[in-house]
Design an enzyme around this catalytic site. Structure first.
Site, PDB file in Angstrom:
ATOM      1  N   ASP A 122      10.597  20.451  16.105  1.00 11.44           N
ATOM      2  CA  ASP A 122       9.866  21.514  15.415  1.00 11.44           C
ATOM      3  C   ASP A 122       8.840  22.103  16.369  1.00 11.44           C
ATOM      4  OD1 ASP A 122       9.728  22.600  12.504  1.00 11.44           O
ATOM      5  OD2 ASP A 122       7.685  22.616  13.274  1.00 11.44           O
TER       6      ASP A 122
ATOM      7  N   TYR B 265      -0.654  28.500  12.507  1.00  7.19           N
ATOM      8  CA  TYR B 265      -0.571  27.255  11.727  1.00  7.19           C
ATOM      9  C   TYR B 265      -1.802  26.371  11.941  1.00  7.19           C
ATOM     10  CZ  TYR B 265       4.250  28.368  10.564  1.00  7.19           C
ATOM     11  OH  TYR B 265       5.382  28.981  10.076  1.00  7.19           O
TER      12      TYR B 265
ATOM     13  N   ARG C 292      18.404  12.870   6.892  1.00  9.76           N
ATOM     14  CA  ARG C 292      17.001  13.135   6.563  1.00  9.76           C
ATOM     15  C   ARG C 292      16.489  12.106   5.546  1.00  9.76           C
ATOM     16  NH1 ARG C 292      12.893  14.180   4.454  1.00  9.76           N
ATOM     17  NH2 ARG C 292      11.767  16.134   4.138  1.00  9.76           N
TER      18      ARG C 292
ATOM     19  N   ARG D 250      18.085  27.544  13.281  1.00 15.51           N
ATOM     20  CA  ARG D 250      17.995  26.506  12.239  1.00 15.51           C
ATOM     21  C   ARG D 250      19.375  25.968  11.840  1.00 15.51           C
ATOM     22  NH1 ARG D 250      13.305  25.895   8.947  1.00 15.51           N
ATOM     23  NH2 ARG D 250      11.522  26.483  10.191  1.00 15.51           N
TER      24      ARG D 250
ATOM     25  N   ARG E  90      18.784  21.751   6.049  1.00 10.44           N
ATOM     26  CA  ARG E  90      19.044  21.306   4.684  1.00 10.44           C
ATOM     27  C   ARG E  90      20.212  21.970   3.980  1.00 10.44           C
ATOM     28  NH1 ARG E  90      12.863  22.011   3.171  1.00 10.44           N
ATOM     29  NH2 ARG E  90      13.392  23.809   4.456  1.00 10.44           N
TER      30      ARG E  90
HETATM   31  O1  CP3 Z   1      17.135  25.607  14.966  1.00  9.30           O
HETATM   32  C1  CP3 Z   1      17.340  24.383  14.835  1.00  9.30           C
HETATM   33  O2  CP3 Z   1      18.316  23.921  14.214  1.00  9.30           O
HETATM   34  C2  CP3 Z   1      16.404  23.417  15.536  1.00  9.30           C
HETATM   35  C3  CP3 Z   1      15.377  22.864  14.763  1.00  9.30           C
HETATM   36  C4  CP3 Z   1      14.152  23.684  14.345  1.00  9.30           C
HETATM   37  C5  CP3 Z   1      13.400  23.323  13.202  1.00  9.30           C
HETATM   38  N1  CP3 Z   1      12.298  24.123  13.166  1.00  9.30           N
HETATM   39  C6  CP3 Z   1      13.759  22.246  12.271  1.00  9.30           C
HETATM   40  C7  CP3 Z   1      13.104  22.184  10.951  1.00  9.30           C
HETATM   41  C8  CP3 Z   1      13.511  24.770  14.956  1.00  9.30           C
HETATM   42  C9  CP3 Z   1      13.922  25.586  16.162  1.00  9.30           C
HETATM   43  C10 CP3 Z   1      12.328  25.021  14.204  1.00  9.30           C
HETATM   44  C11 CP3 Z   1      11.351  26.059  14.561  1.00  9.30           C
HETATM   45  C12 CP3 Z   1      10.252  26.365  13.645  1.00  9.30           C
HETATM   46  N2  CP3 Z   1       9.519  25.512  12.868  1.00  9.30           N
HETATM   47  C13 CP3 Z   1       9.684  27.644  13.497  1.00  9.30           C
HETATM   48  C14 CP3 Z   1      10.102  28.877  14.279  1.00  9.30           C
HETATM   49  C15 CP3 Z   1      11.377  29.452  13.822  1.00  9.30           C
HETATM   50  C16 CP3 Z   1      11.343  30.074  12.463  1.00  9.30           C
HETATM   51  O3  CP3 Z   1      12.083  29.579  11.597  1.00  9.30           O
HETATM   52  O4  CP3 Z   1      10.602  31.043  12.292  1.00  9.30           O
HETATM   53  C17 CP3 Z   1       8.640  27.546  12.570  1.00  9.30           C
HETATM   54  C18 CP3 Z   1       7.766  28.684  12.086  1.00  9.30           C
HETATM   55  C19 CP3 Z   1       8.540  26.184  12.196  1.00  9.30           C
HETATM   56  C20 CP3 Z   1       7.523  25.565  11.284  1.00  9.30           C
HETATM   57  C21 CP3 Z   1       8.156  24.878  10.154  1.00  9.30           C
HETATM   58  N3  CP3 Z   1       8.893  23.719  10.246  1.00  9.30           N
HETATM   59  C22 CP3 Z   1       8.129  25.254   8.798  1.00  9.30           C
HETATM   60  C23 CP3 Z   1       7.429  26.498   8.266  1.00  9.30           C
HETATM   61  C24 CP3 Z   1       8.859  24.286   8.090  1.00  9.30           C
HETATM   62  C25 CP3 Z   1       9.060  24.183   6.619  1.00  9.30           C
HETATM   63  C26 CP3 Z   1      10.191  25.066   6.250  1.00  9.30           C
HETATM   64  C27 CP3 Z   1      10.724  24.765   4.898  1.00  9.30           C
HETATM   65  O5  CP3 Z   1      11.632  25.528   4.555  1.00  9.30           O
HETATM   66  O6  CP3 Z   1      10.270  23.820   4.236  1.00  9.30           O
HETATM   67  C28 CP3 Z   1       9.361  23.356   9.015  1.00  9.30           C
HETATM   68  C29 CP3 Z   1      10.206  22.198   8.709  1.00  9.30           C
HETATM   69  C30 CP3 Z   1      11.545  22.134   9.350  1.00  9.30           C
HETATM   70  N4  CP3 Z   1      11.777  22.356  10.680  1.00  9.30           N
HETATM   71  C31 CP3 Z   1      12.786  21.809   8.711  1.00  9.30           C
HETATM   72  C32 CP3 Z   1      13.758  21.833   9.715  1.00  9.30           C
HETATM   73  C33 CP3 Z   1      15.225  21.507   9.569  1.00  9.30           C
HETATM   74  C34 CP3 Z   1      12.979  21.437   7.248  1.00  9.30           C
HETATM   75  C35 CP3 Z   1      12.268  20.154   7.008  1.00  9.30           C
HETATM   76  C36 CP3 Z   1      13.009  19.133   6.184  1.00  9.30           C
HETATM   77  O7  CP3 Z   1      14.143  18.717   6.515  1.00  9.30           O
HETATM   78  O8  CP3 Z   1      12.383  18.690   5.218  1.00  9.30           O
END
Ligand code: CP3
Length: 352
Positions: free
Chosen positions: A78, A155, A41, A28, A32
């Site tokens: 994602d 999910y 964003r 990640r 943010r």
């Molecule tokens: O690693 C990186 O920088 C690459 C980008 C990446 C994102 N999500 C960007 C993201 C990667 C590799 C993921 C994987 C992901 N997404 C996983 C597996 C890894 C982990 O963290 O366990 C999972 C379970 C998700 C599903 C997901 N996407 C969730 C649960 C959320 C919400 C999280 C939150 O804190 O609100 C997301 C959104 C998301 N994916 C964000 C980012 C940067 C935040 C969204 C935003 O900018 O509003």
């Protein structure tokens, strides 16, 4: 033609070759906690707009590379793009996490699920990959990724995130055959999605099994690991004259590292609940290990961050095959300067 790689430490470490210092990247790493991410964003309006705009996705992918000089870039996207392309209608409400408007409720929903053509409904991801490769210009390798079939299924059935996994576990125990059909479809979708990413320019692959660790040992093997095995067997392992290493990461999967290594993957992601020396004993010598600093360490002082980085490096020791990372994604409220401290400590303390 893409530029030759100037820094291949990450790829070499995953092949367990000797390296000058331990490569480091962060799960990640684009997100943010970075003010420059929040600006882009806001410009995109919402998260899916950001993912589906290749220029903006490329910009945020490169932000942490520019700021921290990391040894690998990861595609900005994602794991939930696949179920979205299957028609489950994904939205991200601010502060609420992902939601599916059309979750999976029964066998008929599973039977009706299409397996998306990655070069059609997921073409925006492939365009992001090729744009990022071009803009990286060989600085560091680009990691492509997907969720594991099981983690995607959680999910898809829960309609979003969950605390107790009541719906998907209810399905697992009451109608395992239907869950297996869903997992089979997810595995096929993941394999073609990852292969398309490699074709578009991804140089390594990672599978995020964020929720495999909520399963019992036998159910982990049957409902998560078996489908990650299909992925390891089904993805392109060689491209552009080099190996394309595959890393599997099951959060809370420390007790299963031996089984995970037997899939034939190249690397295992390790969370912070197991010491890397124990992880190595359990995993054996066929895989590299990635990890495993507790992400909360970055809330501490710069001095404490250096101490904790050293503990992780020492627990791994001098053998080749270590990729430094956090044990899970970086937290939203971390001070980015603390990540600079972490990265500099890894570079300095691991220099050989
Ligand atoms: O690693 C990186 O920088 C690459 C980008 C990446 C994102 N999500 C960007 C993201 C990667 C590799 C993921 C994987 C992901 N997404 C996983 C597996 C890894 C982990 O963290 O366990 C999972 C379970 C998700 C599903 C997901 N996407 C969730 C649960 C959320 C919400 C999280 C939150 O804190 O609100 C997301 C959104 C998301 N994916 C964000 C980012 C940067 C935040 C969204 C935003 O900018 O509003």
């Amino acid at each position: 033609m893409n530029a030759p790689l100037k820094n291949d430490l990450y790829l070499r470490a995953l092949k367990r070759e000797a390296v000058e210092r331990t490569p480091v990247w962060v799960m990640r790493q684009a997100g943010r906690y970075l003010p420059e991410y929040k600006r882009v964003r806001a410009q995109a309006g919402n998260f899916m707009n950001l993912c589906s705009n290749p220029e903006l996705a490329c910009e945020v992918t490169l932000q942490p590379i520019d700021r921290f000089n990391l040894d690998a870039a990861i595609l900005f996207s994602d794991i939930l793009t696949i179920p979205d392309a299957m028609g489950l209608d994904l939205t991200f409400e601010t502060g609420e996490g992902p939601r599916f408007g059309k979750p999976i409720k029964n066998r008929a929903d599973v039977d009706a699920l299409p397996i998306p053509d990655p070069n059609d409904s997921l073409k925006y991801v492939m365009d992001a990959v090729s744009t990022i490769r071009r803009e990286l210009d060989g600085r560091v390798p680009l990691i492509g990724f997907s969720g594991s079939p099981w983690t995607l299924a959680t999910y898809m059935v829960e309609a979003g995130g969950s605390k107790d996994f009541s719906k998907v576990k209810g399905l697992l125990f009451s109608d395992p055959a239907t869950l297996h059909v869903l997992l089979e479809k997810n595995a096929q979708a993941v394999i073609s999605y990852l292969n398309a990413q490699v074709e578009a320019g991804a140089q390594a692959l990672m599978v995020f099994d964020t929720w495999g660790g909520v399963l019992s040992p036998t159910n982990y093997q049957e409902f998560s690991l078996a489908y990650m095995q299909q992925i390891v067997d089904g993805v392109t392992r060689h491209a552009e004259g080099r190996d394309v290493p595959v890393t599997l990461f099951t959060k809370n999967g420390g007790q299963w590292l031996d089984l995970m290594a037997k899939t034939g993957c190249d690397g295992l992601g390790v969370d912070w609940t197991i010491n890397l020396a124990d992880a190595r004993l359990r995993a054996g010598d066929s895989v590299a290990l990635q990890g495993n600093l507790d992400p909360s360490v970055l809330y501490g002082s710069p001095e404490s961050i250096r101490v904790e980085v050293k503990k992780v490096l020492d627990s791994y020791g001098d053998a080749p095959g270590h990729v430094f990372n956090l044990g899970h994604g970086i937290h939203q409220y971390v001070n980015p300067e603390h990540l600079t401290v972490m990265v500099e400590a890894v570079r300095e303390l691991s220099a050989r």
